[in-house]
Design a protein around this motif. Structure first.
Motif, PDB file in Angstrom:
ATOM      1  N   LEU A 155       8.704  18.794 -11.096  1.00 32.31           N
ATOM      2  CA  LEU A 155       9.143  17.449 -10.343  1.00 32.31           C
ATOM      3  C   LEU A 155       8.516  17.146 -10.415  1.00 32.31           C
ATOM      4  O   LEU A 155       7.134  17.279  -9.396  1.00 32.31           O
ATOM      5  N   SER A 156       8.210  16.064 -10.597  1.00 30.95           N
ATOM      6  CA  SER A 156       7.061  14.438 -10.074  1.00 30.95           C
ATOM      7  C   SER A 156       7.365  13.756  -9.148  1.00 30.95           C
ATOM      8  O   SER A 156       8.574  13.292  -9.425  1.00 30.95           O
ATOM      9  N   THR A 157       6.596  13.249  -8.398  1.00 31.50           N
ATOM     10  CA  THR A 157       6.841  11.449  -7.658  1.00 31.50           C
ATOM     11  C   THR A 157       5.061  11.361  -8.351  1.00 31.50           C
ATOM     12  O   THR A 157       4.130  11.203  -8.376  1.00 31.50           O
ATOM     13  N   VAL A 158       5.521   9.860  -7.375  1.00 32.44           N
ATOM     14  CA  VAL A 158       4.463   8.756  -7.554  1.00 32.44           C
ATOM     15  C   VAL A 158       4.298   8.349  -6.788  1.00 32.44           C
ATOM     16  O   VAL A 158       5.917   7.449  -6.449  1.00 32.44           O
ATOM     17  N   LEU A 159       3.274   8.097  -5.173  1.00 31.50           N
ATOM     18  CA  LEU A 159       3.900   7.204  -4.025  1.00 31.50           C
ATOM     19  C   LEU A 159       2.833   6.517  -4.428  1.00 31.50           C
ATOM     20  O   LEU A 159       0.997   6.269  -4.539  1.00 31.50           O
ATOM     21  N   MET A 160       2.761   4.160  -4.363  1.00 38.96           N
ATOM     22  CA  MET A 160       1.759   3.588  -3.940  1.00 38.96           C
ATOM     23  C   MET A 160       1.814   2.969  -3.221  1.00 38.96           C
ATOM     24  O   MET A 160       2.763   1.927  -2.380  1.00 38.96           O
ATOM     25  N   ARG A 161       0.760   2.528  -2.125  1.00 35.51           N
ATOM     26  CA  ARG A 161       0.002   1.082  -0.998  1.00 35.51           C
ATOM     27  C   ARG A 161      -0.951   0.804  -1.721  1.00 35.51           C
ATOM     28  O   ARG A 161      -1.461   0.480  -2.687  1.00 35.51           O
ATOM     29  N   LYS A 162      -1.144  -0.557  -0.675  1.00 36.44           N
ATOM     30  CA  LYS A 162      -2.415  -1.011  -0.646  1.00 36.44           C
ATOM     31  C   LYS A 162      -3.538  -0.198  -1.287  1.00 36.44           C
ATOM     32  O   LYS A 162      -4.473   0.218  -2.200  1.00 36.44           O
ATOM     33  N   GLY A 163      -3.505   0.617  -0.576  1.00 31.07           N
ATOM     34  CA  GLY A 163      -4.961   1.348  -0.315  1.00 31.07           C
ATOM     35  C   GLY A 163      -5.067   2.545  -1.692  1.00 31.07           C
ATOM     36  O   GLY A 163      -6.023   3.190  -1.425  1.00 31.07           O
ATOM     37  N   GLY A 164      -4.094   3.065  -2.206  1.00 32.42           N
ATOM     38  CA  GLY A 164      -4.413   3.290  -3.675  1.00 32.42           C
ATOM     39  C   GLY A 164      -2.992   4.606  -3.716  1.00 32.42           C
ATOM     40  O   GLY A 164      -1.697   4.121  -2.916  1.00 32.42           O
ATOM     41  N   ILE A 165      -2.866   5.093  -4.568  1.00 26.80           N
ATOM     42  CA  ILE A 165      -2.404   6.476  -5.714  1.00 26.80           C
ATOM     43  C   ILE A 165      -1.938   7.830  -5.137  1.00 26.80           C
ATOM     44  O   ILE A 165      -3.258   7.932  -5.571  1.00 26.80           O
ATOM     45  N   THR A 166      -0.935   8.231  -4.912  1.00 29.13           N
ATOM     46  CA  THR A 166      -0.386   9.645  -5.640  1.00 29.13           C
ATOM     47  C   THR A 166       0.149   9.981  -6.164  1.00 29.13           C
ATOM     48  O   THR A 166       1.618   9.311  -5.941  1.00 29.13           O
ATOM     49  N   ILE A 167       0.059  11.072  -7.436  1.00 29.40           N
ATOM     50  CA  ILE A 167       1.419  11.633  -8.282  1.00 29.40           C
ATOM     51  C   ILE A 167       1.373  13.002  -8.164  1.00 29.40           C
ATOM     52  O   ILE A 167      -0.007  13.737  -7.581  1.00 29.40           O
ATOM     53  N   SER A 168       2.477  13.322  -7.715  1.00 28.81           N
ATOM     54  CA  SER A 168       2.473  14.932  -7.296  1.00 28.81           C
ATOM     55  C   SER A 168       2.788  15.200  -8.378  1.00 28.81           C
ATOM     56  O   SER A 168       4.498  15.073  -8.630  1.00 28.81           O
TER      57      SER A 168
END
Length: 217
Positions: free
Chosen positions: A195-208
């Motif tokens: 189960l994967s997610t990607v979260l993105m905003r101006k300061g950076g990206i997190t993929i879990s």
């Protein structure tokens, strides 16, 4: 610890710990494991491994041990560093000082990039039975304020073909609620899932990515 691109000798040294008859719960054998490690070491540098033994017992002439392995590494892409943190709990069977069987019990991987990637909490059971429903919640811990957050979530069955390290296809959506909230169900297919997610905003990206074990009733 590997601070450079791994050499053929590095790979041979690692594979010496595995039996020619090695199998694991994801369908890997010795050959496909070697291929997956080679691709991983080509992508990531400054790789560090730390393994803790949680428990062990004897089974005849064999030793069965449960371990937790912590992995960190850095991948360079488009002049940007992508940082990896991974935790894998597994059970190994050793015969004649070589690993002959491996079962992955739990696994979580996180990739971050940028000066201020989103910090997240993930709520997901480690295992469920076939036919059981589950919640998959990924919550950003910092207040959004006026920031725009984009994200996506997806699942995939885990098998020997899952280790080709190819990029997943997903569509980013606006996340006004500060997270991703999904309900899933384990079908008759009893393969484990990522189960994967990607979260993105101006300061950076997190993929879990988290492993969900699917057990037969």
């Amino acid at each position: 610890k590997i601070d450079r691109a791994a050499s053929r000798q590095d790979l041979d040294d690692v594979m010496d710990f595995y039996s020619n008859d090695f199998t694991n719960s994801d369908g890997l054998n010795r050959e496909s494991l070697e291929e997956a490690l080679s691709k991983f070491w080509q992508l990531y540098k400054s790789v560090q491994y730390r393994t803790e033994v949680k428990s062990w017992e004897t089974d005849g002439d064999a030793i069965v041990a449960e371990t937790v392995t912590y992995i960190t590494g850095i991948q360079q892409m488009n002049n940007r560093n992508i940082r990896l943190k991974s935790t894998i709990t597994s059970k190994q069977r050793y015969e004649d000082k070589k690993i002959v069987e491996q079962e992955i019990l739990s696994e979580r991987n996180q990739l971050t990039s940028g000066k201020n990637p989103p910090t997240i909490n993930v709520n997901l059971p480690e295992e469920i039975e076939v036919g059981e429903k589950y919640n998959f919640d990924v919550i950003v811990t910092e207040p959004l304020g006026e920031q725009i957050m984009l994200g996506a979530a997806w699942e995939e069955s885990i098998n020997e073909n899952s280790y080709n390290l190819e990029s997943a296809n997903f569509k980013l959506e606006l996340l006004p609620s500060g997270g991703i909230f999904k309900i899933g169900e384990a079908t008759e297919n009893s393969q484990d899932k990522w189960l994967s997610t990607v979260l993105m905003r101006k300061g950076g990206i997190t993929i879990s990515t988290h492993r969900l074990r699917v057990l037969d009733k």
